[in-house]
Design an enzyme around this catalytic site. Structure first.
Site, short mmCIF file in Angstrom:
data_model
loop_
_atom_site.label_atom_id
_atom_site.label_comp_id
_atom_site.label_asym_id
_atom_site.label_seq_id
_atom_site.Cartn_x
_atom_site.Cartn_y
_atom_site.Cartn_z
N TYR A 55 46.28 47.37 41.78
CA TYR A 55 45.21 48.03 41.95
C TYR A 55 44.17 46.96 42.40
O TYR A 55 43.26 47.39 43.19
CB TYR A 55 44.67 48.74 41.00
CG TYR A 55 45.42 50.26 40.57
CD1 TYR A 55 45.20 51.11 41.54
CD2 TYR A 55 46.47 50.28 40.02
CE1 TYR A 55 45.58 52.29 41.31
CE2 TYR A 55 47.08 51.66 39.74
CZ TYR A 55 46.73 52.37 40.51
OH TYR A 55 47.42 53.62 40.45
N GLU B 100 48.83 56.37 34.25
CA GLU B 100 50.00 55.86 34.47
C GLU B 100 50.67 55.08 33.42
O GLU B 100 51.81 55.18 32.99
CB GLU B 100 49.78 54.84 35.77
CG GLU B 100 49.88 55.79 37.04
CD GLU B 100 49.19 55.03 38.24
OE1 GLU B 100 49.35 53.82 38.28
OE2 GLU B 100 48.68 55.73 39.09
#
Ligand code: FAD
Length: 401
Positions: free
Chosen positions: A95, A137
């Site tokens: 990310y 997640e």
């Protein structure tokens, strides 16, 4: 939560982002892959060519920007995307890489218009969105790693059997190399399969719906050979090069398109082409249940040569009094038998069988090409089915029907 200044700044920049459109995401991907080519092991290179991924990412950013004050409106999208990310084994550090290239892309394309204040707002907003995904997640990875038969990352499986289901579809039954059990999944879910089909050495990850009921020991996927001008990389590799005894790397089952197992509620499964794979898993599970709620299966395909699992469907129909099926062949061959192999010619026409369906009570599950599902959904709505009881899975970057 984001502060009101950040929200105001982000909202003011949405028109700029929208006017930049796909050019922004194209620039972004070029930048991302030139600086971090290792991410080519994760992103689908064919989607880069077809533009599907660009559109998916841009839609996600635009949707996020629009709902920045009410992120809960995006909850189901977050759930769906987080499941998909886990099938790619996406990690938190990735990310940061993506966020860095997004901000640099905006800076490079917008120039002075991307003021320090705007950059700061987008940095905060991106970090906020990333933290939502990373948390969701993390939860999914943790649950799967700690469950009986579960695992984290990739696990090596061996192909136990490879079986042709029709002209275009071949099934692979796989069992873990370590001989241990496998985690159960919910019918409708898929797994990520990681292979290296090309000589450039980059891995490719694709999702395949599990096409049999969970059994604790093996998984079955059923793969359509994608031909056409540019043959599909992974499906052709699986068909042509992966044999019984070969190894495949798999991510644990994922996906939010799942059978709602509600006792005595009727179910209608609707598929076209290879979209029947999650339906077979659902059908097997429903057929094994000690419940006589009606199960209806509507399927459309080209003809008998492309009708996968025809014999299994016939067996289930013979065993289950509460199961009925209606099959459409677009262009039957001379040897295809009306009534026995298929019940109607042409495209699926749900209103023509609506009188036999429990429209007011059932849940409806759709899978197949997006235009097919859009048509099926429209027909169901026109027959009076509530949108909340219609569930669907897209075999590619998600799009709303
Ligand atoms: P890709 O290489 O990814 O190509 C995809 C398409 O793009 C092909 O039609 C190809 O011809 C075209 N293409 C490739 N390169 C180019 C280029 N340079 N220019 C123009 N066009 C190009 N599939 C199944 O068969 N069974 C399933 O059960 C199944 N379940 C799925 C479940 C989910 C949740 C999802 C998201 C997908 C599922 N899929 C399933 C689809 C599967 O993941 C793959 O997308 C599919 O197998 C095609 O992958 P591929 O590598 O063969 O094709």
């Amino acid at each position: 939560m984001l502060d009101s200044n950040t929200i105001t700044t982000i909202k003011a920049t949405i028109p700029v982002l929208e006017s930049g459109g796909v050019a922004i995401t194209e620039h972004f991907y070029r930048r991302l892959f030139s600086h971090n080519p290792e991410l080519l092991n994760i992103f689908n290179s064919s989607h880069q060519h077809s533009g599907g991924q660009q559109v998916a990412l841009f839609n996600a950013i635009a949707a996020y920007a629009k709902h920045i004050e009410t992120p809960e409106a995006l909850q189901s999208a977050v759930e769906r995307i987080a499941h998909k990310h886990t099938s790619f084994n996406i990690q938190p550090a990735q990310y940061d890489i993506v966020g860095h290239h997004l901000l640099e892309t905006l800076q490079e394309l917008l120039g002075d218009a991307f003021t320090p204040e705007i950059r700061d707002a987008w940095t905060k907003a991106y970090q906020f969105l990333a933290s939502i995904f990373i948390a969701k997640e993390g939860e999914l990875y943790q649950t799967r790693a700690s469950a009986q038969g579960g695992w984290k990352g990739t696990r090596t499986f061996i192909v136990q059997s490879k079986q042709k289901e029709s002209e275009l579809v071949t099934s692979f039954v796989v069992a873990p190399k370590d001989g241990d059990p496998v985690i159960d999944f919910q019918p409708g879910q898929y797994i990520g399969v990681k292979v290296k089909p090309t000589v450039d050495g980059y891995a490719q990850i694709r999702q395949y719906s599990l096409s049999a009921a969970p059994n604790g020991a093996t998984y079955r996927i059923s793969v359509k050979r994608e031909s056409g001008e540019q043959p599909g990389l992974v499906s052709n590799y699986l068909h042509d090069h992966v044999q019984e005894g070969d190894a495949l790397e798999l991510m644990a089952p994922a996906g939010d398109f799942v059978l709602h197992e509600e006792r005595s509620r009727p179910t209608v499964l609707i598929s076209a082409g290879v979209g029947l794979t999650p339906m077979m898993s659902m059908l097997e599970r429903l057929s094994a249940a000690d419940d006589d709620a009606p199960i209806h299966y509507l399927h459309a395909c080209e003809n008998g040569a492309q009708h996968s699992f025809k014999h299994r469907l016939g067996d289930l129909l013979g065993m289950k009094k509460n199961l009925s099926a209606h099959v459409w062949y677009r262009e039957p061959r001379s040897e295809d038998q009306l009534d026995h192999d298929y019940q109607a010619q042409g495209l699926m026409d749900i209103p023509s069988v609506a009188a036999t369906l429990p429209l007011a009570q059932a849940r409806f599950y759709l899978c197949g090409p997006t235009p097919f599902m859009a048509m099926a959904k429209k027909q169901l709505l026109s027959c009076g089915v509530d949108a909340e009881r219609i569930h669907y899975e897209v075999f590619g970057p998600h799009s709303d029907l």
